[in-house]
Design a protein around this motif. Structure first.
Motif, PDB file in Angstrom:
ATOM      1  N   ARG A 103     -23.228  25.577 -19.442  1.00  0.00           N
ATOM      2  CA  ARG A 103     -23.293  26.314 -20.707  1.00  0.00           C
ATOM      3  C   ARG A 103     -24.746  26.487 -21.135  1.00  0.00           C
ATOM      4  O   ARG A 103     -25.147  27.562 -21.609  1.00  0.00           O
ATOM      5  CB  ARG A 103     -22.497  25.537 -21.761  1.00  0.00           C
ATOM      6  CG  ARG A 103     -22.066  26.349 -22.922  1.00  0.00           C
ATOM      7  CD  ARG A 103     -21.044  25.666 -23.823  1.00  0.00           C
ATOM      8  NE  ARG A 103     -21.244  24.245 -24.014  1.00  0.00           N
ATOM      9  CZ  ARG A 103     -20.392  23.310 -23.622  1.00  0.00           C
ATOM     10  NH1 ARG A 103     -19.280  23.643 -23.004  1.00  0.00           N
ATOM     11  NH2 ARG A 103     -20.649  22.039 -23.837  1.00  0.00           N
ATOM     12  N   LEU A 104     -25.557  25.456 -20.952  1.00  0.00           N
ATOM     13  CA  LEU A 104     -26.973  25.541 -21.310  1.00  0.00           C
ATOM     14  C   LEU A 104     -27.696  26.575 -20.450  1.00  0.00           C
ATOM     15  O   LEU A 104     -28.488  27.377 -20.962  1.00  0.00           O
ATOM     16  CB  LEU A 104     -27.635  24.167 -21.147  1.00  0.00           C
ATOM     17  CG  LEU A 104     -29.107  24.071 -21.507  1.00  0.00           C
ATOM     18  CD1 LEU A 104     -29.314  24.359 -22.983  1.00  0.00           C
ATOM     19  CD2 LEU A 104     -29.645  22.701 -21.162  1.00  0.00           C
ATOM     20  N   LEU A 105     -27.411  26.585 -19.147  1.00  0.00           N
ATOM     21  CA  LEU A 105     -28.050  27.566 -18.267  1.00  0.00           C
ATOM     22  C   LEU A 105     -27.632  28.989 -18.631  1.00  0.00           C
ATOM     23  O   LEU A 105     -28.450  29.913 -18.612  1.00  0.00           O
ATOM     24  CB  LEU A 105     -27.709  27.272 -16.808  1.00  0.00           C
ATOM     25  CG  LEU A 105     -28.391  26.046 -16.210  1.00  0.00           C
ATOM     26  CD1 LEU A 105     -27.885  25.808 -14.790  1.00  0.00           C
ATOM     27  CD2 LEU A 105     -29.892  26.212 -16.202  1.00  0.00           C
ATOM     28  N   LEU A 106     -26.356  29.181 -18.951  1.00  0.00           N
ATOM     29  CA  LEU A 106     -25.882  30.502 -19.355  1.00  0.00           C
ATOM     30  C   LEU A 106     -26.570  30.939 -20.638  1.00  0.00           C
ATOM     31  O   LEU A 106     -27.007  32.097 -20.759  1.00  0.00           O
ATOM     32  CB  LEU A 106     -24.362  30.479 -19.534  1.00  0.00           C
ATOM     33  CG  LEU A 106     -23.742  31.778 -20.047  1.00  0.00           C
ATOM     34  CD1 LEU A 106     -23.944  32.894 -19.022  1.00  0.00           C
ATOM     35  CD2 LEU A 106     -22.272  31.588 -20.339  1.00  0.00           C
ATOM     36  N   HIS A 107     -26.696  30.036 -21.586  1.00  0.00           N
ATOM     37  CA  HIS A 107     -27.361  30.358 -22.845  1.00  0.00           C
ATOM     38  C   HIS A 107     -28.811  30.767 -22.594  1.00  0.00           C
ATOM     39  O   HIS A 107     -29.285  31.772 -23.152  1.00  0.00           O
ATOM     40  CB  HIS A 107     -27.284  29.148 -23.781  1.00  0.00           C
ATOM     41  CG  HIS A 107     -28.007  29.315 -25.070  1.00  0.00           C
ATOM     42  ND1 HIS A 107     -27.877  30.412 -25.876  1.00  0.00           N
ATOM     43  CD2 HIS A 107     -28.887  28.510 -25.712  1.00  0.00           C
ATOM     44  CE1 HIS A 107     -28.639  30.287 -26.939  1.00  0.00           C
ATOM     45  NE2 HIS A 107     -29.261  29.136 -26.857  1.00  0.00           N
ATOM     46  N   ARG A 108     -29.505  30.014 -21.764  1.00  0.00           N
ATOM     47  CA  ARG A 108     -30.901  30.356 -21.461  1.00  0.00           C
ATOM     48  C   ARG A 108     -31.006  31.714 -20.778  1.00  0.00           C
ATOM     49  O   ARG A 108     -31.916  32.497 -21.068  1.00  0.00           O
ATOM     50  CB  ARG A 108     -31.530  29.278 -20.573  1.00  0.00           C
ATOM     51  CG  ARG A 108     -31.831  28.009 -21.305  1.00  0.00           C
ATOM     52  CD  ARG A 108     -32.474  27.000 -20.387  1.00  0.00           C
ATOM     53  NE  ARG A 108     -32.761  25.762 -21.090  1.00  0.00           N
ATOM     54  CZ  ARG A 108     -33.217  24.683 -20.503  1.00  0.00           C
ATOM     55  NH1 ARG A 108     -33.444  24.667 -19.205  1.00  0.00           N
ATOM     56  NH2 ARG A 108     -33.446  23.592 -21.208  1.00  0.00           N
ATOM     57  N   ARG A 109     -30.062  31.995 -19.874  1.00  0.00           N
ATOM     58  CA  ARG A 109     -30.078  33.273 -19.159  1.00  0.00           C
ATOM     59  C   ARG A 109     -29.852  34.430 -20.132  1.00  0.00           C
ATOM     60  O   ARG A 109     -30.530  35.471 -20.061  1.00  0.00           O
ATOM     61  CB  ARG A 109     -28.999  33.276 -18.078  1.00  0.00           C
ATOM     62  CG  ARG A 109     -29.114  34.427 -17.122  1.00  0.00           C
ATOM     63  CD  ARG A 109     -28.081  34.339 -16.017  1.00  0.00           C
ATOM     64  NE  ARG A 109     -28.238  33.099 -15.266  1.00  0.00           N
ATOM     65  CZ  ARG A 109     -27.232  32.355 -14.832  1.00  0.00           C
ATOM     66  NH1 ARG A 109     -25.988  32.720 -15.050  1.00  0.00           N
ATOM     67  NH2 ARG A 109     -27.454  31.248 -14.165  1.00  0.00           N
ATOM     68  N   VAL A 110     -28.922  34.275 -21.071  1.00  0.00           N
ATOM     69  CA  VAL A 110     -28.650  35.321 -22.054  1.00  0.00           C
ATOM     70  C   VAL A 110     -29.860  35.539 -22.949  1.00  0.00           C
ATOM     71  O   VAL A 110     -30.245  36.691 -23.231  1.00  0.00           O
ATOM     72  CB  VAL A 110     -27.392  34.957 -22.882  1.00  0.00           C
ATOM     73  CG1 VAL A 110     -27.261  35.850 -24.102  1.00  0.00           C
ATOM     74  CG2 VAL A 110     -26.153  35.043 -22.017  1.00  0.00           C
ATOM     75  N   VAL A 111     -30.494  34.462 -23.381  1.00  0.00           N
ATOM     76  CA  VAL A 111     -31.677  34.585 -24.237  1.00  0.00           C
ATOM     77  C   VAL A 111     -32.810  35.279 -23.478  1.00  0.00           C
ATOM     78  O   VAL A 111     -33.475  36.173 -24.016  1.00  0.00           O
ATOM     79  CB  VAL A 111     -32.122  33.194 -24.758  1.00  0.00           C
ATOM     80  CG1 VAL A 111     -33.496  33.257 -25.398  1.00  0.00           C
ATOM     81  CG2 VAL A 111     -31.105  32.648 -25.730  1.00  0.00           C
ATOM     82  N   ARG A 112     -33.006  34.900 -22.212  1.00  0.00           N
ATOM     83  CA  ARG A 112     -34.055  35.532 -21.407  1.00  0.00           C
ATOM     84  C   ARG A 112     -33.788  37.024 -21.243  1.00  0.00           C
ATOM     85  O   ARG A 112     -34.695  37.866 -21.352  1.00  0.00           O
ATOM     86  CB  ARG A 112     -34.147  34.847 -20.043  1.00  0.00           C
ATOM     87  CG  ARG A 112     -35.374  35.273 -19.257  1.00  0.00           C
ATOM     88  CD  ARG A 112     -35.476  34.554 -17.919  1.00  0.00           C
ATOM     89  NE  ARG A 112     -35.467  33.102 -18.096  1.00  0.00           N
ATOM     90  CZ  ARG A 112     -34.614  32.289 -17.487  1.00  0.00           C
ATOM     91  NH1 ARG A 112     -33.700  32.759 -16.678  1.00  0.00           N
ATOM     92  NH2 ARG A 112     -34.677  30.990 -17.683  1.00  0.00           N
ATOM     93  N   TYR A 113     -32.519  37.389 -20.991  1.00  0.00           N
ATOM     94  CA  TYR A 113     -32.143  38.781 -20.825  1.00  0.00           C
ATOM     95  C   TYR A 113     -32.387  39.561 -22.116  1.00  0.00           C
ATOM     96  O   TYR A 113     -32.932  40.668 -22.102  1.00  0.00           O
ATOM     97  CB  TYR A 113     -30.667  38.866 -20.403  1.00  0.00           C
ATOM     98  CG  TYR A 113     -30.153  40.263 -20.167  1.00  0.00           C
ATOM     99  CD1 TYR A 113     -30.561  40.990 -19.055  1.00  0.00           C
ATOM    100  CD2 TYR A 113     -29.264  40.852 -21.052  1.00  0.00           C
ATOM    101  CE1 TYR A 113     -30.098  42.260 -18.837  1.00  0.00           C
ATOM    102  CE2 TYR A 113     -28.790  42.130 -20.838  1.00  0.00           C
ATOM    103  CZ  TYR A 113     -29.208  42.840 -19.734  1.00  0.00           C
ATOM    104  OH  TYR A 113     -28.747  44.102 -19.517  1.00  0.00           O
ATOM    105  N   ALA A 114     -32.018  38.974 -23.246  1.00  0.00           N
ATOM    106  CA  ALA A 114     -32.219  39.642 -24.534  1.00  0.00           C
ATOM    107  C   ALA A 114     -33.707  39.831 -24.822  1.00  0.00           C
ATOM    108  O   ALA A 114     -34.119  40.886 -25.325  1.00  0.00           O
ATOM    109  CB  ALA A 114     -31.552  38.832 -25.642  1.00  0.00           C
ATOM    110  N   LEU A 115     -34.516  38.846 -24.494  1.00  0.00           N
ATOM    111  CA  LEU A 115     -35.960  38.989 -24.716  1.00  0.00           C
ATOM    112  C   LEU A 115     -36.567  40.066 -23.819  1.00  0.00           C
ATOM    113  O   LEU A 115     -37.455  40.812 -24.249  1.00  0.00           O
ATOM    114  CB  LEU A 115     -36.666  37.651 -24.501  1.00  0.00           C
ATOM    115  CG  LEU A 115     -36.447  36.611 -25.609  1.00  0.00           C
ATOM    116  CD1 LEU A 115     -37.105  35.288 -25.233  1.00  0.00           C
ATOM    117  CD2 LEU A 115     -36.989  37.112 -26.928  1.00  0.00           C
ATOM    118  N   CYS A 116     -36.078  40.165 -22.592  1.00  0.00           N
ATOM    119  CA  CYS A 116     -36.557  41.225 -21.694  1.00  0.00           C
ATOM    120  C   CYS A 116     -36.186  42.595 -22.236  1.00  0.00           C
ATOM    121  O   CYS A 116     -36.991  43.531 -22.197  1.00  0.00           O
ATOM    122  CB  CYS A 116     -35.992  41.036 -20.295  1.00  0.00           C
ATOM    123  SG  CYS A 116     -36.749  39.685 -19.389  1.00  0.00           S
TER     124      CYS A 116
END
Length: 67
Positions: free
Chosen positions: A39-52
């Motif tokens: 869940r933590l990795l998914l959250h980080r991936r979503v945040v990274r995608y949104a920032l990009c």
């Protein structure tokens, strides 16, 4: 161990804690940790995608305003 120093109370407390039986861990602890990590990795991936996407939108806006 007779070094002439008075007994260290903290050391005695730690030894007492270590000498007691350890508490039992839940059987599903590892599975819960894995789920939490995913869940933590998914959250980080979503945040990274949104920032990009935000960076891309800002760059596009800057290009449009510069043109």
């Amino acid at each position: 161990m007779s070094s002439g120093l008075p007994p260290n109370r903290r050391e005695d407390e730690v030894r007492r804690l270590l000498d007691t039986p350890h508490p039992l861990l839940p059987a599903d602890l590892a599975a819960r940790a894995v789920r939490g990590g995913r869940r933590l990795l998914l959250h980080r991936r979503v945040v990274r995608y949104a920032l990009c996407l935000l960076l891309l939108a800002a760059a596009t806006t800057a290009l449009v305003l510069a043109a």
